[in-house]
Enzyme design. Structure first.
Site, PDB file in Angstrom:
ATOM      1  N   GLY A  21       0.841  -1.195   0.000  1.00 60.55           N
ATOM      2  CA  GLY A  21       0.000   0.000   0.000  1.00 60.55           C
ATOM      3  C   GLY A  21       0.869   1.236   0.000  1.00 60.55           C
ATOM      4  O   GLY A  21       2.034   1.190   0.397  1.00 60.55           O
ATOM      5  N   ALA A  24       0.697   9.460   0.363  1.00 58.07           N
ATOM      6  CA  ALA A  24       1.525  10.612   0.025  1.00 58.07           C
ATOM      7  C   ALA A  24       2.802  10.649   0.854  1.00 58.07           C
ATOM      8  O   ALA A  24       3.867  10.983   0.359  1.00 58.07           O
ATOM      9  CB  ALA A  24       0.727  11.893   0.235  1.00 58.07           C
ATOM     10  N   PHE A  25       2.691  10.322   2.147  1.00 60.23           N
ATOM     11  CA  PHE A  25       3.857  10.374   3.019  1.00 60.23           C
ATOM     12  C   PHE A  25       4.069   9.063   3.761  1.00 60.23           C
ATOM     13  O   PHE A  25       4.702   9.019   4.796  1.00 60.23           O
ATOM     14  CB  PHE A  25       3.707  11.509   4.034  1.00 60.23           C
ATOM     15  CG  PHE A  25       3.693  12.853   3.390  1.00 60.23           C
ATOM     16  CD1 PHE A  25       4.804  13.321   2.708  1.00 60.23           C
ATOM     17  CD2 PHE A  25       2.561  13.643   3.435  1.00 60.23           C
ATOM     18  CE1 PHE A  25       4.786  14.547   2.100  1.00 60.23           C
ATOM     19  CE2 PHE A  25       2.538  14.874   2.835  1.00 60.23           C
ATOM     20  CZ  PHE A  25       3.652  15.336   2.159  1.00 60.23           C
ATOM     21  N   SER A  26       3.513   8.004   3.255  1.00 60.48           N
ATOM     22  CA  SER A  26       3.685   6.725   3.937  1.00 60.48           C
ATOM     23  C   SER A  26       3.614   5.592   2.931  1.00 60.48           C
ATOM     24  O   SER A  26       3.113   5.748   1.825  1.00 60.48           O
ATOM     25  CB  SER A  26       2.599   6.529   5.001  1.00 60.48           C
ATOM     26  OG  SER A  26       1.337   6.375   4.396  1.00 60.48           O
ATOM     27  N   VAL A  28       3.011   1.131   3.087  1.00 58.41           N
ATOM     28  CA  VAL A  28       2.755  -0.056   3.907  1.00 58.41           C
ATOM     29  C   VAL A  28       3.488  -1.227   3.267  1.00 58.41           C
ATOM     30  O   VAL A  28       3.302  -1.503   2.081  1.00 58.41           O
ATOM     31  CB  VAL A  28       1.248  -0.366   3.998  1.00 58.41           C
ATOM     32  CG1 VAL A  28       1.021  -1.599   4.885  1.00 58.41           C
ATOM     33  CG2 VAL A  28       0.485   0.821   4.561  1.00 58.41           C
ATOM     34  N   ASP A 136     -15.013   7.165  11.663  1.00 59.79           N
ATOM     35  CA  ASP A 136     -14.913   6.986  10.208  1.00 59.79           C
ATOM     36  C   ASP A 136     -15.263   5.558   9.795  1.00 59.79           C
ATOM     37  O   ASP A 136     -14.576   4.953   8.973  1.00 59.79           O
ATOM     38  CB  ASP A 136     -13.507   7.354   9.726  1.00 59.79           C
ATOM     39  CG  ASP A 136     -13.470   7.611   8.219  1.00 59.79           C
ATOM     40  OD1 ASP A 136     -14.523   7.977   7.653  1.00 59.79           O
ATOM     41  OD2 ASP A 136     -12.402   7.448   7.607  1.00 59.79           O
TER      42      ASP A 136
END
EC number: 2.7.11.17
Length: 666
Positions: A21, A24-26, A28, A136
């Site tokens: 996965g 933008a800044f990560s 997985v 959420d």
């Protein structure tokens, strides 16, 4: 001078493997703990790009995830900070999304839906007992532990979760995903645990019929429906649902949060705890078919939004540290689009229902009677300009999550100057009056052409419509729709975003604007339209024409086109075609039979007004669709259309198309 010791615990204890996965800044990645050989999912966040507020949210999410230890919740096993990066080590969840698994089943009944919602409620109950509100809950955050039959449902992504004391009710900020927001959040009232139960009610409704209870193309109307509790149980699909299931939905979708059923009470409801004797065992094929379309729509939107956000490195409300854990199907950065009023506004919510006057609590509800499948596949058209600061003006909606914790009514300048940090969401949110952070589900990689084009959008600046430098204040001929939001120092975010979506431009003035009618005639007044209004009218009419093509609606198409329409297009092999018969063939033999969802994006439309009754528009058109193998595809064409106004109506008299054929052929 002391020497700083850099932590390398993650690097020392874990071995990283393939990506599962990306945000933008990560990213997985699958990882293995060296001392045990156990597999996990490591969410790696680039902390160098996070703001102080993002760091606080990261810490909050990690703190909350450590509290939660339940078989129906994706578990956080470790949280490690190293120089420049933070590692969150979660369960490796390999079963994909619950909703994707359901449509692959040979048998799916009301009793199965009962079992699903029971597991979701068990997870929610544990959260509430631990003083946590998820905020959420939605299909993207419901995963399966494995691909084995009967695998446990796992609740993921606590990036928007908050901690509460007991049954505390307070204003914790505007957060969530539009179609799943509760009335109290939309009214900006104090809220608490009941917001999760409302979202469970929406999810249960979808589990039973394959489409959501609240939906409207206009986000403001969607929110009005939710606040009024305007949903119903239309025939014929609801006729086969047991009264007990409807009763549970009604108790979950109770407008007054104080009277709404709790997670503990819902688990004791006969339809849940006595499913073997209360819930129907009849196979719900129509629900499965509707869910397929519902899923396809979500995925297509997610792919577009993920590409936009990842490409542009938006980092607004938060960096999701969510248990994006996980599976190729549900990981991804939950990006906060909160303060990002300039980003991706969606006109359409997650739903697929056509409108009717039928309703439970209000005369303005929507209903899926009769024509659900076509509605579920209703094509979407997005218009992307290259406006000031790279704002995307969009008429489409995605599953964007929203989060706005700072204020109920941010100042206009704050909203309009907020594309600053980035962490992108699905979203939104999304998005409510302001888009925001939510998790993305990983999708097949979009075509490189999309990212190339979106990169060019990112590099772009300037308002496409402007023919000269922008003035410091509002132009002399702004429509009331734009002047409205600027007439007070703290306008509603939704008003501002609606004006941006309509293409009225970005307000530049930071001071109050005069209240009252604009100095120029409104577009609704007969007579010559101001040039900006006419340009917007041309863009809107072009969108309508493309929607007619995507819908395979020749009658609507013919009304917008001149009978003597001339055209150059790839299908005609470079020949000039005159009249409608050539186009009718495609409508009757291809477009009308196309059952795949279609999304059209109009990039950088340029309109040239030629006198009072003629205009020309040029744009790049991206058509995204699902091919026969279920994979996202994209075709591109460059188009020019000439419009002539007769009897007050614009008609397309000529168009020139290059590139790929207009209609997706796969």
């Amino acid at each position: 001078m002391a020497t700083t010791v850099t932590c390398t615990r993650f690097t020392d204890e874990y071995q990283l493997y393939e990506d599962i996965g990306k945000g933008a800044f990560s990213v997985v990645r699958r990882c293995v703990k060296l001392c045990t050989g156990h597999e996990y999912a490591a969410k790696i966040i680039n902390t160098k790009k996070l703001s102080a507020r993002d760091h606080q949210k990261l810490e909050r999410e990690a703190r909350i995830c450590r509290l939660l230890k339940h078989s129906n919740i994706v578990r956080l096993h470790d949280s490690i900070s190293e120089e420049g990066f933070h590692y969150l080590v979660f369960d490796l969840v390999t079963g994909g999304e619950l909703f994707e698994d359901i449509v692959a089943r040979e048998y799916y009944s009301e009793a199965d839906a009962s079992h699903c919602i029971q597991q979701i409620l068990e997870a929610v109950l544990h959260c509430h007992q631990m003083g946590v509100v998820h905020r959420d809950l939605k299909p993207e955050n419901l995963l399966l532990a494995s691909k084995c039959k009967g695998a446990a449902v796992k609740l993921a992504d606590f990036g928007l979760a908050i901690e509460v004391q007991g049954d505390q009710q307070a204003w914790f900020g505007f957060a969530g995903t539009p179609g799943y927001l509760s009335p109290e959040v939309l009214r900006k009232e104090a809220y608490g645990k009941p917001v999760d139960i409302w979202a469970c009610g929406v999810i249960l409704y979808i589990l039973l019929v394959g489409y959501p209870p609240f939906w409207d193309e206009d986000q403001h109307k969607l929110y009005q429906q939710i606040k009024a509790g305007a949903y119903d149980f239309p025939s014929p699909e609801w006729d086969t649902v047991t009264p007990e299931a409807k009763n549970l939905i009604n108790q979950m979708l109770t407008i007054n949060p104080a009277k709404r059923i709790t997670a503990h009470e819902a688990l004791k409801h006969p339809w849940v705890c006595q499913r073997s004797t209360v819930a129907s065992m009849m196979h719900r094929q129509e629900t499965v078919e509707c869910l397929k379309k519902f899923n396809a729509r979500r995925k297509l939107k997610g792919a577009i939004l993920t590409t936009m956000l990842a490409t542009r490195n938006f980092s607004v409300g938060r960096q999701t540290t969510a248990p994006a854990t996980m599976s190729t199907a549900a990981s991804g950065t939950t990006m906060g689009l909160v303060e990002q009023a300039k980003s991706l506004l969606n006109k359409k919510a997650d739903g697929v229902k056509p409108q009717t006057n039928s309703t439970k609590n209000s005369a303005a509800a929507t209903s899926p009677k009769g024509t659900l499948p076509p509605a579920a596949l209703e094509p979407q058209t997005t218009v992307i300009h290259n406006p000031v600061d790279g704002i995307k003006e969009s008429s489409d909606s995605a599953n964007t999550t929203i989060e706005d914790e700072d204020a109920k009514a941010p100042r206009v300048p704050d909203i309009l100057s907020s594309v600053r940090r980035g962490s992108g969401a699905p979203e939104a949110e999304g998005p409510l009056p302001c888009p925001s952070p939510a998790p993305f589900s990983p999708l097949p990689a979009p075509s490189p052409r999309i990212s190339d084009i979106l990169n060019s959008v990112r590099r772009g600046s300037g308002t496409p419509e402007a023919e000269g430098p922008l003035s410091a204040g509002p132009p002399p001929c702004l429509s009331p729709a734009l002047l409205g939001p600027l007439s007070s120092p703290s306008p509603r975010i939704s008003d501002i975003l609606n004006s941006v979506r309509r293409g009225s431009g970005t307000p530049e003035a930071e001071g109050p604007s005069p209240v009252g009618p604009p100095p120029c005639p409104s577009p609704t007044i007969p007579g010559p339209l101001p040039t900006p209004s006419r340009k917007q009218e041309i863009i809107k009419t072009t969108e309508q024409l493309i929607e007619a093509v995507n819908n395979g609606d020749f009658e609507a198409y013919a009304k917008i086109c001149d009978p003597g329409l001339t055209s150059f297009e790839p299908e005609a092999l470079g020949n000039l075609v005159e009249g409608m018969d050539f186009h009718r063939f495609y409508f009757e033999n291809l477009l009308a039979k196309n059952s795949k969802p279609i999304h059209t994006t109009i990039l950088n439309p340029h309109v040239h007004v030629i006198g009072e009754d003629a205009a020309c528009i040029a744009y790049i058109r991206l058509t995204q669709y699902i091919d026969g193998q279920g994979r996202p595809r994209t075709s591109q064409s460059e188009e020019t259309r000439v419009w002539h106004r007769r009897d007050g109506k614009w008609q397309n008299v000529h168009f020139h198309c290059s590139g790929a054929p207009v209609a997706p052929l796969q």
